[in-house]
Scaffold this motif. Structure first.
Motif, short mmCIF file in Angstrom:
data_model
loop_
_atom_site.label_atom_id
_atom_site.label_comp_id
_atom_site.label_asym_id
_atom_site.label_seq_id
_atom_site.Cartn_x
_atom_site.Cartn_y
_atom_site.Cartn_z
N PRO A 21 49.22 43.39 74.93
CA PRO A 21 49.72 42.05 74.59
C PRO A 21 48.54 41.11 74.40
CG PRO A 21 50.17 42.56 76.91
CD PRO A 21 49.48 43.73 76.34
N VAL A 22 48.58 40.32 73.34
CA VAL A 22 47.48 39.40 73.04
C VAL A 22 48.05 38.00 72.79
CG1 VAL A 22 45.57 38.87 71.48
CG2 VAL A 22 46.09 41.25 72.02
N GLY A 23 47.39 37.00 73.38
CA GLY A 23 47.79 35.61 73.15
C GLY A 23 47.91 34.85 74.46
N VAL A 47 56.19 38.93 72.91
CA VAL A 47 56.43 39.24 74.33
C VAL A 47 55.98 38.06 75.18
CG1 VAL A 47 56.23 41.74 74.12
CG2 VAL A 47 54.17 40.37 74.48
N MET A 48 56.21 38.18 76.48
CA MET A 48 55.69 37.21 77.45
C MET A 48 55.25 37.98 78.70
SD MET A 48 54.68 34.25 78.13
CE MET A 48 55.34 33.41 76.68
N TYR A 49 53.92 38.15 78.83
CA TYR A 49 53.32 38.86 79.95
C TYR A 49 52.52 37.90 80.81
CZ TYR A 49 54.11 43.74 78.42
OH TYR A 49 54.67 44.96 78.09
N VAL A 50 52.26 38.30 82.06
CA VAL A 50 51.31 37.55 82.86
C VAL A 50 49.94 37.71 82.23
CG1 VAL A 50 52.62 37.83 85.00
CG2 VAL A 50 50.89 39.52 84.40
N PRO A 51 49.05 36.71 82.37
CA PRO A 51 47.75 36.79 81.71
C PRO A 51 46.81 37.80 82.34
CG PRO A 51 47.89 34.82 83.07
CD PRO A 51 49.25 35.44 83.08
N LEU A 52 45.95 38.38 81.51
CA LEU A 52 44.88 39.26 81.96
C LEU A 52 43.73 38.35 82.38
CD1 LEU A 52 44.10 42.31 82.12
CD2 LEU A 52 43.06 42.02 79.87
N THR A 53 43.55 38.20 83.69
CA THR A 53 42.64 37.18 84.20
C THR A 53 41.86 37.74 85.39
OG1 THR A 53 42.54 34.90 85.00
CG2 THR A 53 44.44 36.19 85.68
N ASP A 54 41.19 36.86 86.13
CA ASP A 54 40.45 37.31 87.31
C ASP A 54 41.37 37.25 88.53
OD1 ASP A 54 39.95 34.63 88.86
OD2 ASP A 54 39.35 34.21 86.79
N PRO A 55 41.03 37.98 89.60
CA PRO A 55 41.93 38.06 90.76
C PRO A 55 42.14 36.73 91.45
CG PRO A 55 39.85 39.19 91.21
CD PRO A 55 39.88 38.89 89.75
#
Length: 225
Positions: A182-184, A209-217
């Motif tokens: 997922p991108v955005g 889609v709507m996913y949680v962001p790919l981020t830092d912990p």
């Protein structure tokens, strides 16, 4: 139809995904039948919706796991090597391991050590032959950078939304190889990146889609306090 696939058992859930034509491959159906979602999700495991698993993370809705496996199945053949970024509960990592078979290898990576520990316990309890043989392993780390130790990969799945094109992950694909991600940010889409035999990369959009962001912990934890 996607949100109407809830079942009372794992078999009923997967059969409903088949009936809704979210999955059509026998290999995908067999993998999802073989890996019981209840081993990885304590709350309403057969409900076709995302479920909270702690530490600001969710296990994706079953229909999204079905879409992912359908799109990756040609790169999850016996003996292949795969990476699951944001592996969370470990459920999809296990489905991927079922598909690559005893000579294949799947790595799940998550930046929340507690989730890695939880998924390791579930895998050790229910799929110990896989963890002992090295067919599957889960590690703690920054999945945004992939996992270079076991690269390159035939395919990579990402279970959280990247804010932009995930170049580091594309670089860890084999030629040929496929990335499902997922991108955005405010608006997200599933993008499939295909790398051909010459290393050229093409992309195509699958769905919104709507996913949680790919981020830092730290940010993931703070967003859900």
């Amino acid at each position: 139809m996607a949100w109407l696939c809830t079942g009372n058992t794992n078999k009923e859930l997967v059969d409903n995904l088949l009936d809704a034509k979210i999955i059509s491959s026998n290999r995908v159906a067999s993998a999802m039948h073989a890996v019981d979602r209840a081993h990885f999700s304590k709350h309403h495991p057969y409900e076709d919706s995302p479920q909270y698993i702690g530490y600001g993370a969710t296990i994706s809705a079953p229909h999204m796991h079905g879409y992912a496996l359908e799109n990756l199945q040609d790169y999850l053949k016996p003996g292949m090597n795969a990476l699951d970024v944001g592996s969370g509960s470990g459920y999809l990592t296990a489905c991927m391991a079922e598909m690559v078979g005893e000579n294949g290898h799947v790595v799940g990576i998550d930046h929340i050590p507690e989730l890695v520990a939880d998924s390791q316990r579930a895998l050790d309890q229910h799929y110990s032959a896989w963890t002992q043989s090295g067919r599957i392993k889960v590690v703690a780390g920054d999945g945004r950078k992939g996992y270079s130790d076991d690269a390159p990969y035939d395919c990579i799945h990402v279970g959280a939304a990247s804010s932009n094109k995930p170049t580091d992950l594309i670089n860890q694909l084999k030629s040929p190889g496929r990335l499902f991600v997922p991108v955005g940010s405010a608006s997200q889409n599933i993008i499939v990146y295909d790398k051909d035999r010459d290393g050229n990369v093409k992309e195509r959009q699958i769905m919104g889609v709507m996913y949680v962001p790919l981020t830092d912990p730290q940010k993931q934890r703070s967003d859900f306090l």
